[in-house]
Structures are given as C-alpha cells and as structure tokens.
Write a protein that holds these residues in place. Structure first.
Motif, PDB file in Angstrom:
ATOM      1  N   ASP A  32       0.838  -1.209   0.000  1.00 52.60           N
ATOM      2  CA  ASP A  32       0.000   0.000   0.000  1.00 52.60           C
ATOM      3  C   ASP A  32       0.869   1.253   0.000  1.00 52.60           C
ATOM      4  O   ASP A  32       0.603   2.222   0.718  1.00 52.60           O
ATOM      5  N   LYS A 431      -0.731  -7.808  -9.804  1.00 54.33           N
ATOM      6  CA  LYS A 431      -1.126  -6.534 -10.393  1.00 54.33           C
ATOM      7  C   LYS A 431      -0.171  -6.165 -11.523  1.00 54.33           C
ATOM      8  O   LYS A 431       1.012  -6.479 -11.489  1.00 54.33           O
ATOM      9  N   ALA A 459      -1.864  -1.078  -8.466  1.00 57.72           N
ATOM     10  CA  ALA A 459      -2.606  -0.883  -7.221  1.00 57.72           C
ATOM     11  C   ALA A 459      -1.864   0.008  -6.235  1.00 57.72           C
ATOM     12  O   ALA A 459      -2.337   0.217  -5.116  1.00 57.72           O
TER      13      ALA A 459
END
Length: 471
Positions: A32, A431, A459
C-alpha cells in the motif's frame, strides 16, 4: 509518519554469470505504498559512504510523491521504509530522471520541475520548463560535445557587463550544465539545459517560471506530425576516430502512440548557426530511396510504443549494441531499434495476462537488470529479464535496412517454473507492473555489486527484487 507495511526476506548472494538463468525473488514489499497506480520510480545515490543501497523516489496517479530507503535487518533481511510523502500543485508526476544530485520530474501541470536529491525531502530548486503543450510524459538527455561545453564557459556576447579574462587564469566556470535535456508532451519535444547561474538562496517556494532565475533554461524544440510521444531515450554511440570531437553520434529516440519509433540526430551547431542550442535533424530515408528527403519512421506494428530503453545503459562496454534501444509495445512484445537507421530487429513476445474471460497484454516499462540483462514489466505483473545478442548484418534486400540485428533472449524472471497450481493461481492475481527502476548496491568491489530491481504496480504497491541464479 509510521513505517509502511513490509515483507522481510533473506537476500541470497550468489555469483551470476552471463549465461545463467536468473530468478528474481522479492526481498521487500510494500503493498500500500500509494493509493493509486505507481507512475514513475527513480533510484538516487545515498551520500552516506557507508550506505549499501541507494534510496528511491516513487510517484503515483493519486498525486503523491514518496521517498524510501532500504533498511537492513539481522539474518540478511531487508525492508523498504518510507522516509517522506508529499503532494505537489502540478501533480501527478508522470516521469522522473536523476542526474547527479538533481531530480527532474515531468508533471501533469505541463512543466518539468527540479528538486535537489540529497535527502528524502527533495528540496525545491527555482524555475521550471513550463511551455509544454500537455502532460509531460517522458524525459531523456545526451551529453554535450567539447565544443558545446566550451561555449557554456564563454561570456554572453550580448551581456555588456560580461568580462573576458585577460590573464592566464583558469577558465571561467560553466554557466550551464553538461547535457542537453529533452521532455515530451503531445507531439512536441522541448530541448533545455541546466542553468548553473541561479541563486541558491532564492526562495523556491514561489517556483518562478522565469528561466533567467531558475535552475533550468529552455533552448529550442522539435516536433512530429502524427501521434503523441509516450517515451524518449537518449543514445550516444562510442567515439569514432573520424568524428570531429571523438565523441560518437548522438540521437534522441521517441516512441509514439501510433506504433512508430522516430529519431533525431542531435548535432552541434557550427559556423553561422553557432548558438547555445543543438541542431535537431530527423533521421531520413537514404538518398537512394524514393524521394530521398522524407523523414524515416520505424513501424513496429505492435500498437503504441510505451517504453524505450537504450541498450548502452545495460551493456556499456558493448559497442555493437550502443546504437540500439529496446522498445516495448502495446501488444506485449519487445523489439530492438537502431537509432541511426531506424532498422527494426525481430520482436519477441514478452508480457501477457490471461483471466477466465479476457487476455490483456502490454509492455509498460524497461530498465537495466542484473547480470548484464534488460528488465521489462507489463500487464502480466511479472518482471522478465532479457539478454541482447548482436548478430551479423542483414542479408541484401532485407527489410532491416542493412543494420545489425539485435535479438532478445529470455534470461530469467520473477516467475518460478516449479510452482504448484495454487501458487500459479496466486500469480494470476498479480497486479500489472507500471514502473521499474534499477538499483546497484555499493560494495568494495564494484564488479561484484548486484543490481536490484524495484517495481511499482497498478494498485500502488512496490516490490524490491534481488537476483539469484536458478538451481
């Protein structure tokens, strides 16, 4: 700011040779890192002499810029740690380039901005190249010739306050940098250079766009007449004895949305043309061809050309490869193009991703890889490695225009061939890779330094790969 989540893994150290199949293993991951797709990555040398790794800059479509360092843990484990994160009025930053201690960013706000890359906060430098026709999607550079460097030391003849040394003192310091820089937006390339005369004490928060006060100065432009330019590469061939300056030839190569590759010869201005700007001459058809003056294009027939990479950066000692760039296409193929002749070598299938209903494919990024390889990333989420092999000249009548042929051969990837079905199912969820950059570790023996690859995905995740030969 709290540390981002990470995965710590052991870094395996084995000697690589030029023929080994190389597996890339993830040694650190931040799933993230950003809230949107990663757009660009750059590695910056750490000024700390004891630092083993460079530090990194990542940008995202979410408008943020983050800086990272690699922190070593016990048992050869490492993690990727965020140092700073910030926004920018002209974000997102579509592309990045690093030269020494300066970081250049091509922005959504139609500018090229400059930051001082000596610490994680990326201090602003004044000025910008602000006259672009759209988002700045690509950056490149070539080094100046000795004649151009000499002119950068000469006083401006139009400046009445300039004085010429009358003693045998050392020559005056240069007022501009040692490279011509290029930035592309829509179908126009801006040509500019570093300006070394700006006042470092100026407040850069206002970021004036006045080139007379800034760290960069615009000099000229070039354009094409069909399609948007998506990527650029600067190419400088090895010195040749017949060349006036012994510096070889310089080219700027552009990948275009219409599936073609274009090239300009970057020439030093001479005689009456002498000026503080290069002369950009499009590569043209041979005089024996029909018309004789048409600008030449290389049609790869693989859809838009989204990535270019000069092979000289991965193979600096191989003169046979110095003229070539690797081009990544929308159909998932990679091919090599001769910057001087625009001859196209055979393409190879590189990236594709299958799901239950569709199959997407495309190459998004290319960078240097470990063990004398080129790394590529795309829609399948796998980082693949390639070796380039130069072959004899094409046979008479070949469509390769008499250029040497450079073939790409698989050299490894981040995909293991012995994974079970469950692991392969997981890989289908990988991804798409949107950005890559290479990082060379510091060692006392430079020849033994490994090259790591940092990948950013759609992402917003980051993964740092380390090389190891397959058993």
């Amino acid at each position: 700011m709290p540390r981002a989540r990470h995965v710590v893994a052991r870094v395996v150290s084995r000697e690589l040779n030029d023929d080994a199949h190389i597996h890339l293993s993830v040694v650190a991951r931040v799933s993230d890192a950003h809230a949107g797709a990663v757009l660009a990555l750059a590695a910056v040398d750490d000024p700390d002499p004891d630092a083993r790794f460079p530090w990194f800059v990542s940008t995202s479509v979410d408008g943020t810029v983050s800086t990272w360092h690699v922190e070593e843990r016990g048992g050869d484990g490492i993690e990727l740690v965020r140092d700073a994160s910030f926004g920018d009025d002209d974000a997102p930053w579509w592309c990045l380039a690093v030269d020494d201690q300066w970081l250049f960013a091509g922005t959504h706000g139609r500018k090229v901005k400059v930051r001082l890359a000596v610490d994680a906060h990326l201090e602003k430098l004044p000025g910008a190249i602000a006259n672009h026709t759209g988002w700045v999607r690509a950056l490149a550079s070539v080094r100046k010739t000795p004649g151009e460097l000499e002119r950068s030391r000469a006083p401006d003849s139009t400046d009445a306050s300039a004085t010429t040394p009358t003693t045998e003192d050392a020559p005056p310091p240069p007022t501009t940098g040692d490279a011509w820089r290029f930035s592309a937006a829509c179908n126009v390339v801006r040509v500019w250079q570093d300006s070394l005369a700006f006042d470092e004490d100026d407040d850069a928060d206002g970021e004036t766009d006045d080139e007379n006060d800034g760290a960069v100065a615009d000099v000229c432009s070039a354009r094409i007449f069909a399609g948007d330019i998506l990527c650029l590469a600067g190419v400088q061939t090895p010195s040749r004895t017949e060349h006036p300056h012994g510096r070889g030839d310089r080219f700027l190569v552009a990948g275009v949305a219409d599936g073609t590759v274009r090239s300009w010869r970057v020439c030093e201005a001479r005689g009456a043309e002498k000026r503080d700007a290069p002369v950009m001459l499009p590569v043209r058809e041979r005089e024996s061809d029909a018309g004789g003056s048409a600008e030449k294009v290389a049609n790869l027939r693989g859809g838009r050309v989204a990535a270019l990479f000069p092979l000289a950066e991965a193979f600096p000692g191989d003169g046979a490869l110095a003229r070539f760039v690797v081009a990544g296409c929308r159909d998932g193929t990679l091919g090599c193009v001769d910057a001087e002749t625009l001859g196209v070598s055979p393409r190879v299938a590189a990236h594709g991703k299958r799901t239950e209903t569709t199959r997407s494919k495309g190459v998004a990024c290319v960078c240097p890889g470990p063990g004398n390889t080129v790394a590529s990333g795309g829609d399948d989420g796998i980082v693949r490695l390639w070796r380039a092999r130069a072959e004899s000249r094409a046979a008479p009548g070949s469509s390769l225009d008499g250029s040497d042929v450079v073939r790409l051969e698989p050299a490894g990837s981040s995909l293991r061939g012995d994974r079970d079905d469950d692991a392969r199912d997981e890989e289908k969820k990988e991804k798409s890779t949107r950005a890559l950059c290479a990082a060379r570790e510091k060692t006392s023996d430079a020849s033994g330094a490994r090259v790591f690859v940092l990948a950013g995905d759609e992402a917003g995740g980051l993964a740092l790969y380390a090389p190891e030969p397959s058993s």
